[in-house]
Design an enzyme around this catalytic site. Sequence first.
Site, short mmCIF file in Angstrom:
data_model
loop_
_atom_site.label_atom_id
_atom_site.label_comp_id
_atom_site.label_asym_id
_atom_site.label_seq_id
_atom_site.Cartn_x
_atom_site.Cartn_y
_atom_site.Cartn_z
N GLY A 1 0.81 -1.22 0.00
CA GLY A 1 0.00 0.00 0.00
C GLY A 1 0.85 1.27 0.00
N ILE B 1 1.59 3.88 2.33
CA ILE B 1 2.63 4.14 3.34
C ILE B 1 3.54 2.92 3.47
CG2 ILE B 1 3.05 4.86 5.72
CD1 ILE B 1 0.16 6.03 5.71
N ASP C 1 0.12 -9.04 1.99
CA ASP C 1 -0.91 -8.09 1.52
C ASP C 1 -1.91 -8.89 0.70
OD1 ASP C 1 -2.28 -5.84 0.18
OD2 ASP C 1 -0.60 -4.64 0.94
N LEU D 1 -3.80 -7.32 -1.44
CA LEU D 1 -3.91 -6.44 -2.61
C LEU D 1 -5.33 -5.89 -2.80
CD1 LEU D 1 -1.63 -8.38 -5.17
CD2 LEU D 1 -0.99 -6.56 -3.60
N LYS E 1 -9.29 1.96 5.40
CA LYS E 1 -8.97 3.29 5.93
C LYS E 1 -9.92 4.43 5.53
CE LYS E 1 -5.92 4.64 2.18
NZ LYS E 1 -4.77 5.38 1.75
N SER F 1 -3.59 6.56 14.01
CA SER F 1 -3.98 7.78 13.30
C SER F 1 -4.34 8.87 14.29
CB SER F 1 -5.19 7.45 12.43
OG SER F 1 -5.81 8.63 11.98
N TYR G 1 -14.13 3.76 11.76
CA TYR G 1 -12.69 3.71 11.45
C TYR G 1 -11.89 4.21 12.65
CZ TYR G 1 -8.13 5.04 9.62
OH TYR G 1 -6.77 5.19 9.46
N LYS H 1 -9.26 2.08 15.25
CA LYS H 1 -7.86 2.40 15.57
C LYS H 1 -7.68 2.55 17.08
CE LYS H 1 -6.00 2.32 11.52
NZ LYS H 1 -4.96 1.36 11.17
N VAL I 1 -14.06 23.64 -1.29
CA VAL I 1 -13.44 23.89 0.02
C VAL I 1 -14.54 23.80 1.07
CG1 VAL I 1 -12.20 25.58 1.44
CG2 VAL I 1 -11.68 25.36 -1.01
N PHE I 2 -14.34 22.92 2.05
CA PHE I 2 -15.37 22.67 3.05
C PHE I 2 -15.28 23.67 4.21
CE2 PHE I 2 -14.96 17.95 1.73
CZ PHE I 2 -15.85 18.12 0.69
N ARG J 1 -4.54 21.72 8.71
CA ARG J 1 -4.07 20.36 9.01
C ARG J 1 -2.55 20.30 8.99
NH1 ARG J 1 -8.58 20.36 10.06
NH2 ARG J 1 -10.21 18.86 9.60
#
Length: 599
Positions: A36, A38, A57, A59, A173, A213, A246, A250, A314-315, A328
Amino acid sequence: MPSANRPTEESLQKKAERFRAEIKSFPVCLVTGGAGYIGSHTVLELLNAGVAVVVIDNLCNSHMESLCRVHYIARTESQRLQQNGNVPPIFFHQVDIRSTKSMNQVFDFWQSDKIHAERAVFPVSVGEVSANKAYPMLDYTLNPAKRAQTSPQTKDPSTWGRITAVIHFAALKAVGESITKPLEYYENNVAALVVLLKAMKAHAVNVLIFSSSAVVYGVGHEAGITEETVQVAGKGSGGGLLTNPYGRSKWMSEEIINDYCVADPNFHAISLRYFNPTGSHPSGLIGEDPKGTPNNIVPVILQAYQRRRSRVHVFGSNYDTSDGTGVRDYIHVSDLAMGHLAALRKATKQPDPVPEGEEIDGQDPVSNYNVYNLGTGRGYSVLEIIKAFSNAAGTAIPFTVGEARAGDLGTVTASPDKAASDLDWRAEFDLQDMCRDVFNWAAANPTGYETLRRLSTMSGMSSQEMRRQSVATGLFDREEDFDNFISTSLNSIDNNNASKDGSGRRMSQHGANFSNMLKKMRSASHSSAVSDSDNPFGGNYALSSSPGPGAGGAPRFAMTWGEPHKTATIAEGEEEDEDVDLGPTLSPSTSKTLPMRSR
Ligand code: NAD
Ligand code: UD1
């Protein structure tokens, strides 16, 4: 009755012995989800640090192609540093981490030399596959001194050739998807973690680095978040401040690892909480290849740039930030990868084992579990990010400002201090680097790893049919986008070739052959049909080796893709033995040592 094509026990045994011999002179790390985004960047840094890698993996969100390119980059770097191309191997198992049986079989293979009758988990040697492929010339910078510093503990040869640590990336993710498919998320992210921990325990593997995360901090925590904050978000209210499955998966995973570390003081684990990963390796050969419609800001900006969507929405513009848009902490994926090596270095530097049943006198019982933020500590607003990408692209990326996204926060940035003091790790790349590398990757891989392969299936078609197929196969949303893609990619390659960034570093040049191909495609899309001789991909859609532009005809690496790989697992009745060629027989047009630049 065994099929005539099936590899014999003897041939498998021989191959297994060869693979084990190959791995013996290196420390070995198992990486789940290593194909993946990262994971692939981290596998590369592990190879650079002299660590052999076993990748698991399934895939479901990646391509094995990424690992072939990783091995290729590592070999090229090694040549560049005059290390004689002595790169540790990568072995790949196409296995689902939810399967207890397969996971145990993988560990059995490497830890106890066992080969299972099912053979489904027999590894593939990635180096062998990728040696048969050639890629574009690499032209980027690296810092060998830094890499030497961050090598994990590789000093104890008695452990070489066996898995001593696991880096666990494999997970689903997508935040939005996790709300509609919570069970899939808990199964892949939480249940599978238990499967992994049990397999590690059964095979005495005692070091784990876990991909967590910043999502575990939940709502209500903003700038300069420290690692302690999660005690409030998680434990204080039972994870109630987390807004989606999600995030909870984590948080639960971290709790499970913590509990296991309490129960087994000889087990050492580190959870790394990533902030907003972006960028790609400076070579542009590996990068983020999101499936479906992306939601994260950088892939959205990229699509707007490629004209695959009309603009960036743009939120929200009423946050308490400098320009009202969300802030961020963006971190370059290669920095993130180095953070894993720093964590591995710490986690493998273990005190003497505690004998079974003995009290751990005066020692914090969970000192064998640590968490670290991986962020830069510096925040950028959405408008600043759009501006930086527009500058890097040399063209304004269109955007409109609209309603805030439900559940979004104003500012989310890390305190990176704990990682700096404990792990001796800090991010080094800046926003300009991130923008440059996103474009490097996108210029040659505009729709990810599959771009050329999928375009190539259209070679030989009429221009109209090519345009239709590009939409029918989901490569582009509209036929105009196919034309736009070709001309935009050409422009971006030209820009890359011409431009220098602020520090005088040259953009990656590997678009040369790609550019030639696109030019041919552009003329093809204006003519009625592509004849075989005009086929930009050649007979088997490989690009031919051609002299590099402006290089006085000096040979360069050819961008050659050849045929699809053989499947990474051995299916019933499929031949897979010593003589089987795992990839196309193509060799690099040259193996010139590339010039090194300092960073
Ligand atoms: P990715 O989807 O590119 O990589 C995950 C890999 O895991 C993929 O190759 C996928 O095929 C594999 N995988 C998934 N489920 C599997 C299963 N059941 N069995 C075997 N393999 C499986 O994602 P990424 O961006 O590289 O993220 C890696 C890790 O980092 C994930 O755990 C993710 O939650 C975490 N993370 C990512 C981000 C981000 O923005 N990318 C941010 C914070 C944390
Ligand atoms: C998202 C995830 C988070 C994950 C992180 C990692 C959510 C709610 N959170 O966080 O769990 O760890 O990605 O990559 O999805 N933005 C726009 N327009 C867009 C997309 C985003 O303006 O089309 C803004 C957002 O409002 C935010 C910033 O861009 O201010 C970054 O957004 P995004 O990339 O989605 O990341 P996060 O929201 O931080």
